[in-house]
Design an enzyme around this catalytic site. Structure first.
Site, PDB file in Angstrom:
ATOM      1  N   GLU A   1       0.826  -1.203   0.000  1.00  0.00           N
ATOM      2  CA  GLU A   1       0.000   0.000   0.000  1.00  0.00           C
ATOM      3  C   GLU A   1       0.866   1.262   0.000  1.00  0.00           C
ATOM      4  O   GLU A   1       0.599   2.219  -0.711  1.00  0.00           O
ATOM      5  CB  GLU A   1      -0.926   0.011   1.227  1.00  0.00           C
ATOM      6  CG  GLU A   1      -1.896  -1.165   1.266  1.00  0.00           C
ATOM      7  CD  GLU A   1      -1.354  -2.335   2.091  1.00  0.00           C
ATOM      8  OE1 GLU A   1      -2.164  -2.990   2.776  1.00  0.00           O
ATOM      9  OE2 GLU A   1      -0.134  -2.602   2.028  1.00  0.00           O
TER      10      GLU A   1
ATOM     11  N   ARG B   1      15.602 -23.985 -12.405  1.00  0.00           N
ATOM     12  CA  ARG B   1      15.934 -23.849 -13.822  1.00  0.00           C
ATOM     13  C   ARG B   1      14.648 -23.694 -14.636  1.00  0.00           C
ATOM     14  O   ARG B   1      13.553 -23.752 -14.099  1.00  0.00           O
ATOM     15  CB  ARG B   1      16.732 -25.074 -14.302  1.00  0.00           C
ATOM     16  CG  ARG B   1      18.019 -25.275 -13.521  1.00  0.00           C
ATOM     17  CD  ARG B   1      18.877 -26.405 -14.093  1.00  0.00           C
ATOM     18  NE  ARG B   1      18.256 -27.716 -14.033  1.00  0.00           N
ATOM     19  CZ  ARG B   1      18.218 -28.464 -12.927  1.00  0.00           C
ATOM     20  NH1 ARG B   1      18.753 -28.017 -11.807  1.00  0.00           N
ATOM     21  NH2 ARG B   1      17.650 -29.654 -12.929  1.00  0.00           N
TER      22      ARG B   1
ATOM     23  N   THR C   1      13.062 -39.810   3.959  1.00  0.00           N
ATOM     24  CA  THR C   1      12.745 -38.465   4.435  1.00  0.00           C
ATOM     25  C   THR C   1      11.240 -38.217   4.351  1.00  0.00           C
ATOM     26  O   THR C   1      10.640 -37.635   5.261  1.00  0.00           O
ATOM     27  CB  THR C   1      13.499 -37.406   3.604  1.00  0.00           C
ATOM     28  OG1 THR C   1      14.903 -37.671   3.667  1.00  0.00           O
ATOM     29  CG2 THR C   1      13.235 -36.006   4.132  1.00  0.00           C
TER      30      THR C   1
ATOM     31  N   PRO D   1      12.329 -41.616  -0.163  1.00  0.00           N
ATOM     32  CA  PRO D   1      11.270 -42.228   0.648  1.00  0.00           C
ATOM     33  C   PRO D   1      11.493 -42.151   2.157  1.00  0.00           C
ATOM     34  O   PRO D   1      10.538 -41.988   2.919  1.00  0.00           O
ATOM     35  CB  PRO D   1      11.258 -43.675   0.157  1.00  0.00           C
ATOM     36  CG  PRO D   1      11.757 -43.595  -1.244  1.00  0.00           C
ATOM     37  CD  PRO D   1      12.797 -42.521  -1.237  1.00  0.00           C
TER      38      PRO D   1
END
Length: 343
Positions: free
Chosen positions: A51, A227, A324, A322
């Site tokens: 604002e 990327r 994690t 997997p």
């Protein structure tokens, strides 16, 4: 009509991605006779709110001090008309315990008499109070307008305010028959270029940080960058590495933006290695580690607390593997999951 201008606010707000820290993404437009005559957005932590950035372009004298990003960029000041409409995707703030001055008094002082907002501020110091102050001052306030889209954009800010942690998106890729890796556990290319481009544009580029476990670094040596996107945001890379096993020649440590690499490790990890990494620009965050898990509350507290040039993180893209994923699912820390199916 309101929807069109609110969408413009959201487009502007996205320009602050990865720059506002734990602050919200906010855009604002001023409309006169159905046309946008000024725009502004919150461009970075500690900088002018949307604002204020907008009003300085219209009438810089409404603010006692010009923000650095707007200094010297004005057209001739013009007076606010009573029929002008200010659109903003988040309820204007009214609290004073922060780095920047509140927006509600500025809006009232500018002479704006109509405000349209997208969503209420989840911050309890503001929620509903900003709207109430504007209405008491005679400002006509309309909203929430398109609240689902506005809340989606600021899901990280909402999560920090309501859960005390960043919003976490889990991204995984699997083959049609459910495999994540080759039979020997090695890396396997699953997604095609179209899927990769989508993931970079709509996932990596729209999260403050990309998180993996150190096993991913050891197995794949990824860059964890963005990327396929023009002017990609400078997001963080977070590696969970309790024993500090990360090789010092890892690609993620060789990039120019080392200051955007965070290693979360145990206080008992190799102190000399931690000091060497810190001296090179890597941010080391020691967190208590017991029974195969970090103290998550402590970690979230550190990641959402500004400290010097670190302004906090409100959204995390969880990649990795997997193991994690399972840890985060079991701890009920996954807010959404995006699954890519490859050949």
């Amino acid at each position: 009509m309101h929807g069109r201008f609110m969408h413009r606010c959201l487009d502007l707000a996205r320009k602050g991605q990865c720059e506002t820290g734990i602050n919200p993404l906010v855009g604002a437009v001023l409309v006169r006779d159905g046309k946008v005559i000024a725009e502004g957005f919150h461009s970075g932590f500690g900088k002018a709110h949307a604002e204020r950035a907008l009003l300085e372009k219209i009438e810089p004298r409404t603010s006692p001090a010009l923000s650095a990003e707007n200094a010297g960029r004005y057209r001739a000041p013009q007076k606010i008309r009573s029929t002008d409409i200010l659109y903003v995707n988040l309820e204007p703030c009214c609290h004073t315990h922060k780095k920047t001055p509140p927006c509600v008094p500025l809006i009232i002082k500018s002479g704006i008499r109509r405000v349209v907002f997208g969503m209420y501020d989840p911050n309890p110091e503001v929620s509903g109070k900003g709207v109430e102050m504007l209405r008491k001052a005679g400002v006509e306030v309309t909203g929430p307008i398109n609240p689902v889209e506005c809340e989606r954009l600021n899901r990280g800010f909402i999560s920090v305010m309501t859960k005390g942690r960043p919003w976490i998106t889990l991204k995984n890729a699997r083959t049609i028959d459910g495999r994540y890796s080759d039979p020997k556990g090695g890396r396997m290319l699953i997604t095609d270029e179209t899927q990769d481009r989508w993931a970079h544009e709509f996932l990596r580029a729209r999260h403050d940080a990309i998180l993996v476990g150190v096993a991913t670094i050891l197995a794949d040596d990824p860059r964890l960058d963005v990327r396929y996107v023009n002017n990609p945001p400078e997001n963080y890379r977070i590696i969970l590495d309790a024993s500090l096993r990360i090789p010092t020649d890892s690609k993620v440590l060789q990039m120019l933006l080392k200051g955007r690499t965070i290693i979360v490790t145990s206080p008992d990890a190799d102190l000399k290695k931690a000091e060497k990494l810190a001296e090179s620009g890597v941010r080391i965050i020691p967190v208590e580690y017991k029974n195969g898990r970090f103290d998550w509350l402590s970690l979230w507290g550190k990641l959402t607390t500004p400290d010097g040039e670190f302004h906090g993180i409100s959204t995390i893209l969880l990649e990795g593997g997997p193991k994690t994923w399972e840890i985060f699912r079991n701890e009920k820390m996954v807010d959404e999951e995006v699954i890519f199916i490859g050949e």
